[in-house]
Design an enzyme around this catalytic site. Structure first.
Site, PDB file in Angstrom:
ATOM      1  CG  LEU A 234      60.364 -14.011  43.225  1.00  0.00           C
ATOM      2  CD1 LEU A 234      60.890 -14.407  44.758  1.00  0.00           C
ATOM      3  CD2 LEU A 234      61.180 -15.125  42.295  1.00  0.00           C
TER       4      LEU A 234
ATOM      5  CD  GLN B 115      29.109 -46.866  47.105  1.00  0.00           C
ATOM      6  OE1 GLN B 115      29.565 -46.480  47.985  1.00  0.00           O
ATOM      7  NE2 GLN B 115      27.810 -47.160  46.544  1.00  0.00           N
TER       8      GLN B 115
ATOM      9  CD  GLU C 125      59.126 -18.498  41.135  1.00  0.00           C
ATOM     10  OE1 GLU C 125      58.948 -17.500  41.701  1.00  0.00           O
ATOM     11  OE2 GLU C 125      59.772 -18.476  39.917  1.00  0.00           O
TER      12      GLU C 125
ATOM     13  CG  PHE D 152      58.285 -13.398  57.084  1.00  0.00           C
ATOM     14  CD1 PHE D 152      58.128 -14.362  56.162  1.00  0.00           C
ATOM     15  CD2 PHE D 152      57.424 -12.274  57.051  1.00  0.00           C
ATOM     16  CE1 PHE D 152      56.897 -14.093  55.424  1.00  0.00           C
ATOM     17  CE2 PHE D 152      56.620 -12.015  56.324  1.00  0.00           C
ATOM     18  CZ  PHE D 152      56.281 -13.081  55.328  1.00  0.00           C
TER      19      PHE D 152
HETATM   20  P1  TGC Z   1      59.913  -7.111  52.132  1.00  0.00           P
HETATM   21  O1  TGC Z   1      60.229  -6.187  53.449  1.00  0.00           O
HETATM   22  O2  TGC Z   1      58.433  -7.800  52.549  1.00  0.00           O
HETATM   23  O3  TGC Z   1      59.645  -6.243  50.979  1.00  0.00           O
HETATM   24  C1  TGC Z   1      60.561  -5.576  50.377  1.00  0.00           C
HETATM   25  C2  TGC Z   1      60.291  -4.751  49.245  1.00  0.00           C
HETATM   26  O4  TGC Z   1      59.575  -5.617  48.233  1.00  0.00           O
HETATM   27  C3  TGC Z   1      58.098  -5.503  47.960  1.00  0.00           C
HETATM   28  N1  TGC Z   1      57.558  -6.855  47.800  1.00  0.00           N
HETATM   29  C4  TGC Z   1      56.981  -7.238  46.609  1.00  0.00           C
HETATM   30  N2  TGC Z   1      56.739  -6.465  45.454  1.00  0.00           N
HETATM   31  C5  TGC Z   1      56.344  -7.289  44.583  1.00  0.00           C
HETATM   32  N3  TGC Z   1      56.109  -8.395  44.661  1.00  0.00           N
HETATM   33  C6  TGC Z   1      56.116  -9.212  45.693  1.00  0.00           C
HETATM   34  N4  TGC Z   1      55.806 -10.469  45.817  1.00  0.00           N
HETATM   35  C7  TGC Z   1      56.635  -8.575  46.786  1.00  0.00           C
HETATM   36  N5  TGC Z   1      56.983  -8.865  48.232  1.00  0.00           N
HETATM   37  C8  TGC Z   1      57.681  -7.848  48.827  1.00  0.00           C
HETATM   38  C9  TGC Z   1      57.623  -4.874  49.290  1.00  0.00           C
HETATM   39  O5  TGC Z   1      56.619  -4.050  49.192  1.00  0.00           O
HETATM   40  C10 TGC Z   1      58.747  -4.003  49.765  1.00  0.00           C
HETATM   41  O6  TGC Z   1      58.857  -2.716  48.779  1.00  0.00           O
HETATM   42  P2  TGC Z   1      59.437  -1.465  49.557  1.00  0.00           P
HETATM   43  O7  TGC Z   1      59.118  -0.662  48.399  1.00  0.00           O
HETATM   44  O8  TGC Z   1      58.563  -1.169  50.851  1.00  0.00           O
HETATM   45  O9  TGC Z   1      60.720  -1.619  49.722  1.00  0.00           O
HETATM   46  O10 TGC Z   1      60.717  -8.357  52.025  1.00  0.00           O
HETATM   47  P3  TGC Z   1      61.599  -9.199  52.768  1.00  0.00           P
HETATM   48  O11 TGC Z   1      63.190  -9.246  52.462  1.00  0.00           O
HETATM   49  O12 TGC Z   1      61.347  -9.253  54.179  1.00  0.00           O
HETATM   50  O13 TGC Z   1      60.934 -10.827  52.124  1.00  0.00           O
HETATM   51  C11 TGC Z   1      59.986 -11.330  52.690  1.00  0.00           C
HETATM   52  C12 TGC Z   1      59.682 -12.856  52.116  1.00  0.00           C
HETATM   53  C13 TGC Z   1      60.182 -13.837  52.967  1.00  0.00           C
HETATM   54  C14 TGC Z   1      58.153 -12.820  51.798  1.00  0.00           C
HETATM   55  C15 TGC Z   1      60.388 -12.800  50.641  1.00  0.00           C
HETATM   56  O14 TGC Z   1      61.716 -12.930  50.958  1.00  0.00           O
HETATM   57  C16 TGC Z   1      60.039 -13.891  50.135  1.00  0.00           C
HETATM   58  O15 TGC Z   1      59.299 -14.153  48.915  1.00  0.00           O
HETATM   59  N6  TGC Z   1      60.776 -15.316  50.159  1.00  0.00           N
HETATM   60  C17 TGC Z   1      60.928 -16.410  49.411  1.00  0.00           C
HETATM   61  C18 TGC Z   1      62.025 -16.439  48.435  1.00  0.00           C
HETATM   62  C19 TGC Z   1      61.660 -16.907  47.002  1.00  0.00           C
HETATM   63  O16 TGC Z   1      60.397 -16.876  46.624  1.00  0.00           O
HETATM   64  N7  TGC Z   1      62.496 -17.339  46.295  1.00  0.00           N
HETATM   65  C20 TGC Z   1      62.555 -17.758  44.949  1.00  0.00           C
HETATM   66  C21 TGC Z   1      63.791 -17.647  44.128  1.00  0.00           C
HETATM   67  S1  TGC Z   1      63.616 -17.831  42.491  1.00  0.00           S
HETATM   68  C22 TGC Z   1      62.841 -19.179  42.011  1.00  0.00           C
HETATM   69  O17 TGC Z   1      62.720 -20.199  43.044  1.00  0.00           O
HETATM   70  C23 TGC Z   1      62.715 -19.760  40.583  1.00  0.00           C
HETATM   71  S2  TGC Z   1      62.202 -21.280  40.388  1.00  0.00           S
HETATM   72  C24 TGC Z   1      61.779 -21.143  38.663  1.00  0.00           C
HETATM   73  C25 TGC Z   1      61.283 -22.163  37.995  1.00  0.00           C
HETATM   74  O18 TGC Z   1      62.216 -22.808  37.625  1.00  0.00           O
HETATM   75  O19 TGC Z   1      60.221 -22.055  37.472  1.00  0.00           O
HETATM   76  P1  FAD Z   2      65.048 -23.053  53.311  1.00  0.00           P
HETATM   77  O1  FAD Z   2      64.724 -21.457  53.246  1.00  0.00           O
HETATM   78  O2  FAD Z   2      66.200 -23.533  54.000  1.00  0.00           O
HETATM   79  O3  FAD Z   2      63.787 -23.511  53.877  1.00  0.00           O
HETATM   80  C1  FAD Z   2      63.735 -24.962  54.624  1.00  0.00           C
HETATM   81  C2  FAD Z   2      62.583 -25.124  55.336  1.00  0.00           C
HETATM   82  O4  FAD Z   2      62.129 -24.163  56.523  1.00  0.00           O
HETATM   83  C3  FAD Z   2      61.292 -25.043  54.474  1.00  0.00           C
HETATM   84  O5  FAD Z   2      60.261 -26.025  54.631  1.00  0.00           O
HETATM   85  C4  FAD Z   2      60.757 -23.581  54.567  1.00  0.00           C
HETATM   86  O6  FAD Z   2      59.190 -23.521  54.431  1.00  0.00           O
HETATM   87  C5  FAD Z   2      61.185 -23.459  56.143  1.00  0.00           C
HETATM   88  N1  FAD Z   2      61.215 -22.250  56.549  1.00  0.00           N
HETATM   89  C6  FAD Z   2      62.040 -21.438  56.088  1.00  0.00           C
HETATM   90  N2  FAD Z   2      61.959 -19.969  56.700  1.00  0.00           N
HETATM   91  C7  FAD Z   2      60.852 -20.086  57.436  1.00  0.00           C
HETATM   92  C8  FAD Z   2      60.019 -19.311  58.370  1.00  0.00           C
HETATM   93  N3  FAD Z   2      60.174 -18.138  58.488  1.00  0.00           N
HETATM   94  N4  FAD Z   2      58.847 -19.721  58.925  1.00  0.00           N
HETATM   95  C9  FAD Z   2      58.577 -21.255  58.866  1.00  0.00           C
HETATM   96  N5  FAD Z   2      59.408 -22.115  58.038  1.00  0.00           N
HETATM   97  C10 FAD Z   2      60.446 -21.531  57.398  1.00  0.00           C
HETATM   98  N6  FAD Z   2      66.229 -20.114  43.156  1.00  0.00           N
HETATM   99  C11 FAD Z   2      66.544 -19.038  42.238  1.00  0.00           C
HETATM  100  O7  FAD Z   2      67.075 -17.686  42.483  1.00  0.00           O
HETATM  101  N7  FAD Z   2      66.482 -19.192  40.839  1.00  0.00           N
HETATM  102  C12 FAD Z   2      66.016 -20.361  40.534  1.00  0.00           C
HETATM  103  O8  FAD Z   2      66.042 -20.502  39.019  1.00  0.00           O
HETATM  104  C13 FAD Z   2      65.600 -21.417  41.150  1.00  0.00           C
HETATM  105  N8  FAD Z   2      65.294 -22.640  40.539  1.00  0.00           N
HETATM  106  C14 FAD Z   2      65.251 -23.681  41.439  1.00  0.00           C
HETATM  107  C15 FAD Z   2      64.891 -24.952  40.800  1.00  0.00           C
HETATM  108  C16 FAD Z   2      64.663 -26.018  41.800  1.00  0.00           C
HETATM  109  C17 FAD Z   2      64.716 -27.390  41.013  1.00  0.00           C
HETATM  110  C18 FAD Z   2      64.787 -25.673  43.255  1.00  0.00           C
HETATM  111  C19 FAD Z   2      64.308 -26.938  44.299  1.00  0.00           C
HETATM  112  C20 FAD Z   2      64.869 -24.674  43.658  1.00  0.00           C
HETATM  113  C21 FAD Z   2      64.930 -23.570  42.926  1.00  0.00           C
HETATM  114  N9  FAD Z   2      65.245 -22.167  43.476  1.00  0.00           N
HETATM  115  C22 FAD Z   2      65.656 -21.347  42.640  1.00  0.00           C
HETATM  116  C23 FAD Z   2      65.536 -21.944  44.865  1.00  0.00           C
HETATM  117  C24 FAD Z   2      64.335 -21.946  45.546  1.00  0.00           C
HETATM  118  O9  FAD Z   2      63.517 -20.983  45.404  1.00  0.00           O
HETATM  119  C25 FAD Z   2      64.686 -22.202  47.040  1.00  0.00           C
HETATM  120  O10 FAD Z   2      64.822 -23.683  47.208  1.00  0.00           O
HETATM  121  C26 FAD Z   2      63.461 -22.013  47.910  1.00  0.00           C
HETATM  122  O11 FAD Z   2      63.009 -20.551  47.936  1.00  0.00           O
HETATM  123  C27 FAD Z   2      63.556 -22.376  49.190  1.00  0.00           C
HETATM  124  O12 FAD Z   2      64.900 -22.091  49.912  1.00  0.00           O
HETATM  125  P2  FAD Z   2      65.658 -23.302  50.462  1.00  0.00           P
HETATM  126  O13 FAD Z   2      65.773 -24.376  49.688  1.00  0.00           O
HETATM  127  O14 FAD Z   2      67.039 -22.606  51.133  1.00  0.00           O
HETATM  128  O15 FAD Z   2      65.035 -23.712  51.698  1.00  0.00           O
END
Ligand code: TGC
Ligand code: FAD
Length: 387
Positions: free
Chosen positions: A242, A282, A366, A386
């Site tokens: 990510l 403006q 992301e 969190f």
């Molecule tokens: P946490 O305990 O904080 O960390 C676990 C381990 O991971 C390491 N770590 C990282 N390493 C590299 N990069 C990062 N950004 C990292 N964040 C954490 C950390 O150091 C630790 O390592 P170790 O060796 O100590 O074990 O993990 P957590 O499970 O409590 O997570 C915290 C949190 C909430 C920040 C994380 O879950 C998070 O970022 N949540 C958001 C989920 C998210 O971004 N989902 C994205 C799905 S993919 C997507 O959306 C693709 S869209 C693509 C597109 O179409 O462009």
């Molecule tokens: P939720 O986690 O249910 O969040 C709902 C609301 O609650 C949000 O406003 C959030 O900010 C808030 N919230 C959640 N936790 C907290 C907290 N601790 N404190 C305060 N507020 C909080 N994922 C993949 O794995 N691969 C992909 O390729 C991918 N592509 C995507 C493409 C699209 C078009 C979209 C819409 C999403 C995609 N995703 C993908 C998923 C995306 O990463 C998730 O939608 C995103 O991480 C948020 O998760 P959620 O939708 O379940 O929302």
């Protein structure tokens, strides 16, 4: 492209070339048809191999035929692609940063040799399965399971919101071993034509419409041990991917906002009301000035982040700050651009409202804006908020 602080002067020849190549590709090949795809909710799949031919997938990696360009060059590429549409940048982000990067960083030699050239050429499409229906912001709660069986693993679960899933040849699925809930998350390369793997299109999106999004269903899908990424276990695996993709978004958001700005500036100069161009008011100048300033600030952040990444000093928290800032900026400024275009601004004939709608996704995926706030807040205070 708009460059108020003359950042282009700092670019190397290679960086300029990549920027120009991407710009020409977008303008000649994708731009003419993107609004139509967006309205129809389709992706121009014919560009997948064309982008491969142009080395648009993970060009910042080196080896296995990958050119190893600078992080700034990679960022500029993402900026140009997203100036067209976030869906085009998403295609390159997922393929490069979320599928090729983990194979490159954590894969076996066989996995690298088998997948990297095909993915780089766009001959195979990959997707990244982390999010689940009940686990988005908190992926470590994932329920998808892997059970050891017959020299491999049987996978069960559902991944939701997966970019490219319905057209993917391979899905990188993150799962835990069911036999022991304490086991770390691991990455599984799952060919989508395996028994027990099905995908489904999500077709009700009102954002990122020119991108294919779907679900991956795993129903007793068996993969051999050789399909597990051997080099990583734990959440650090998917989260490190990510970081790579979020870096691309930092740049991409600048591209989308810049396209909105350029469109709004031109429109303000051309559109006449009360006997002259609306750009003389403006109120309109304040909007354009603020837009130009916010874009410039975001771009400076992107350039600095690339420098840190190049030297290996970039921290994930810095990426979070920049993703949070630049996407919010693009979300806000695309709306202002739409406003300057008046009634024409609500049509697909102009790009701002399309970008504005796309930004709702980019603000969410992301890591949502809120999650990046908490990541930076944790870094600043030392206190996780969190839960
Ligand atoms: P946490 O305990 O904080 O960390 C676990 C381990 O991971 C390491 N770590 C990282 N390493 C590299 N990069 C990062 N950004 C990292 N964040 C954490 C950390 O150091 C630790 O390592 P170790 O060796 O100590 O074990 O993990 P957590 O499970 O409590 O997570 C915290 C949190 C909430 C920040 C994380 O879950 C998070 O970022 N949540 C958001 C989920 C998210 O971004 N989902 C994205 C799905 S993919 C997507 O959306 C693709 S869209 C693509 C597109 O179409 O462009
Ligand atoms: P939720 O986690 O249910 O969040 C709902 C609301 O609650 C949000 O406003 C959030 O900010 C808030 N919230 C959640 N936790 C907290 C907290 N601790 N404190 C305060 N507020 C909080 N994922 C993949 O794995 N691969 C992909 O390729 C991918 N592509 C995507 C493409 C699209 C078009 C979209 C819409 C999403 C995609 N995703 C993908 C998923 C995306 O990463 C998730 O939608 C995103 O991480 C948020 O998760 P959620 O939708 O379940 O929302």
């Amino acid at each position: 492209m708009f460059d108020y602080f003359d950042l282009e002067r700092r670019l190397s020849q290679e960086e300029r070339l990549i920027q120009e190549t991407a710009r020409e590709f977008v303008q000649n090949t994708v731009q003419p048809e993107i609004a139509d795809h967006w309205q129809r909710g389709t992706f121009p799949t014919d560009i997948i191999t064309e982008m491969g031919d142009l080395d648009f997938y993970a060009p910042n990696l080196e080896g296995y035929g990958l050119p190893g360009v600078s992080e700034t060059a990679y960022g500029l590429l993402m900026r140009e692609l997203e100036a067209c549409d976030s869906g085009v940048r998403s295609m390159a982000s997922v393929q490069g940063a979320l599928v090729m990067y983990p194979i490159y960083a954590y894969g076996s030699d066989e996995q690298k040799e088998s997948w990297l050239p095909k993915l780089a050429a766009g001959e195979a499409v990959g997707c990244f399965g982390l999010t689940e229906p009940e686990h988005g912001s908190n992926p470590s709660g994932m329920e998808t399971s892997a059970k050891r069986e017959n020299g491999g693993y049987v996978l069960n679960g559902t991944k939701k919101w997966i970019t490219n899933a319905p057209i993917a040849d391979v899905a990188l699925i993150w799962a835990r071993e069911r036999s022991d809930p304490e086991t770390p998350v691991r990455g599984f390369l799952v060919e989508t034509d395996r028994d027990g793997v099905t995908t489904e299109n999500i077709d009700s999106k009102l954002s990122l419409r020119a991108s294919i999004t779907g679900e991956v269903h795993l129903n007793d899908a068996w993969v051999p041990e050789a399909n597990v990424l051997p080099g990583i276990d734990g959440m650090g695996g998917p989260l490190s991917c990510l970081t790579q993709a979020r870096f691309g978004i930092v740049w991409g958001a600048v591209g989308a906002a810049t396209d909105c700005f350029e469109t709004a500036l031109q429109y303000a100069q051309d559109r006449e009301q009360f006997g002259g161009p609306i750009a003389r008011f403006q109120l309109q100048q304040e909007k354009l000035t603020e837009m130009a300033t916010q874009i410039t600030l975001a771009e400076l952040m992107a350039h600095r982040l690339a420098e840190l990444k190049e030297t290996g000093e970039m921290r994930p928290e810095q990426v979070s700050m920049a993703k949070r800032n630049n996407v919010r900026m693009a979300r806000d400024q695309s709306r202002i651009a739409r406003e300057i275009l008046g009634g024409n601004g609500i049509t697909a004939d102009y790009s701002p409202m399309r970008h504005m709608a796309n930004m709702e996704t980019v603000y969410t995926y992301e890591g949502t804006h809120d999650i990046h706030t908490l990541i930076v807040g944790h870094d600043l205070t030392g206190i996780p908020a969190f839960e």
